[in-house]
Design a protein around this motif. Structure first.
Motif, mmCIF file in Angstrom:
data_model
loop_
_atom_site.group_PDB
_atom_site.id
_atom_site.type_symbol
_atom_site.label_atom_id
_atom_site.label_comp_id
_atom_site.label_asym_id
_atom_site.label_seq_id
_atom_site.Cartn_x
_atom_site.Cartn_y
_atom_site.Cartn_z
ATOM 1 N N ALA A 17 3.823 2.706 -3.003
ATOM 2 C CA ALA A 17 3.053 1.459 -3.076
ATOM 3 C C ALA A 17 3.637 0.564 -4.173
ATOM 4 N N LYS A 18 3.933 -0.664 -3.800
ATOM 5 C CA LYS A 18 4.501 -1.661 -4.721
ATOM 6 C C LYS A 18 5.781 -1.162 -5.389
ATOM 7 N N SER B 141 1.268 -7.938 -8.771
ATOM 8 C CA SER B 141 0.163 -8.362 -7.914
ATOM 9 C C SER B 141 0.611 -8.252 -6.456
ATOM 10 N N ASP B 142 -0.376 -8.231 -5.556
ATOM 11 C CA ASP B 142 -0.055 -8.174 -4.130
ATOM 12 C C ASP B 142 0.831 -9.354 -3.753
ATOM 13 N N LYS C 246 0.805 -1.231 0.000
ATOM 14 C CA LYS C 246 0.000 0.000 0.000
ATOM 15 C C LYS C 246 0.834 1.275 0.000
ATOM 16 N N ARG D 261 5.460 0.009 -8.871
ATOM 17 C CA ARG D 261 5.120 -0.948 -9.939
ATOM 18 C C ARG D 261 3.718 -1.500 -9.691
ATOM 19 N N THR D 262 2.716 -0.696 -10.063
ATOM 20 C CA THR D 262 1.336 -1.104 -9.791
ATOM 21 C C THR D 262 0.905 -2.306 -10.620
ATOM 22 N N ASP D 263 1.719 -2.680 -11.623
ATOM 23 C CA ASP D 263 1.371 -3.845 -12.427
ATOM 24 C C ASP D 263 1.639 -5.141 -11.669
#
Ligand code: HEC
Length: 170
Positions: free
Chosen positions: A146-147, A154-155, A135, A150-152
């Motif tokens: 967050a990430k 996955s969690d 987050k 790299r919002t691409d």
């Protein structure tokens, strides 16, 4: 004059004979192709199958016990679901998305392998670390996007990277 006339007669005769022969061959060829070519095509299994498919009734009736011949969906006709791409492993994610900051400690990022920097963070619990990594997190040292931006990812992939970073930094 006499010889010319003779030549002319002979010439006409030959030309006429050739013309008749050519016509005869042509007619013969037509007759033969009529009787063979088309019949062969019409008798061909492929042609027959194509016709059968075209004139096939829309619905078919099956009596109980009768073998079904219609193309019921089989393993081949039912398309396979798209294989879901396997989640990237911890090292894969780390190297592509986290190394930029956590490799050298950019912007206050705890460096991978630095046990002292990681000990107090690990003490928060792995779930908190994963949550912060997924987050985003503003700490006293700096800002963790967050990430890693790299919002691409996955969690799960980011969590894999956190697992990897933690095991490498104890
Ligand atoms: C743009 C730089 C940057 C990138 C890229 C980055 N981080 Fe961070 N990260 C930071 C900074 C800065 C901190 C320290 C924040 C603080 O505690 O003040 C941090 C902290 C963390 C923490 C500790 C959080 C805590 O609660 O102490 C984890 C876990 C973490 N990052 C995981 C990751 C993962 C996984 C990736 C790759 C998907 C990643 N980071 C990519 C900058 C980055």
């Amino acid at each position: 004059m006499d010889r010319d006339q003779k030549f002319f007669d002979m010439y006409s005769l030959v030309i006429g004979a050739l013309a008749i022969a050519a016509l005869g061959i042509f007619v013969l060829a037509m007759k033969i192709s009529d009787r063979t070519q088309e019949v062969f095509t019409r008798d061909g299994a492929e042609y027959q199958a194509a016709v059968a498919a075209r004139i096939r009734p829309v619905g078919e009736v099956y009596l109980p016990g009768e073998e079904t011949t219609a193309a019921a969906p089989t393993a081949e006709t039912v398309s396979e679901p798209e294989p879901v791409a396997a989640a990237l492993s911890g090292p894969q994610v780390y190297n592509s998305a986290c190394l930029a900051c956590h490799g050298a400690g950019i912007g206050g990022a705890p460096v991978l392998g630095n046990a002292d920097a990681w000990a107090p963070r690990i003490a928060q619990g792995i779930e908190v670390l994963k949550d912060h990594a997924i987050k985003g997190y503003q700490g006293s040292a700096g800002y963790m996007p967050a990430k890693g931006g790299r919002t691409d990812l996955s969690d799960e992939e980011v969590a894999n990277a956190v697992d990897y970073m933690v095991t490498e930094s104890q």
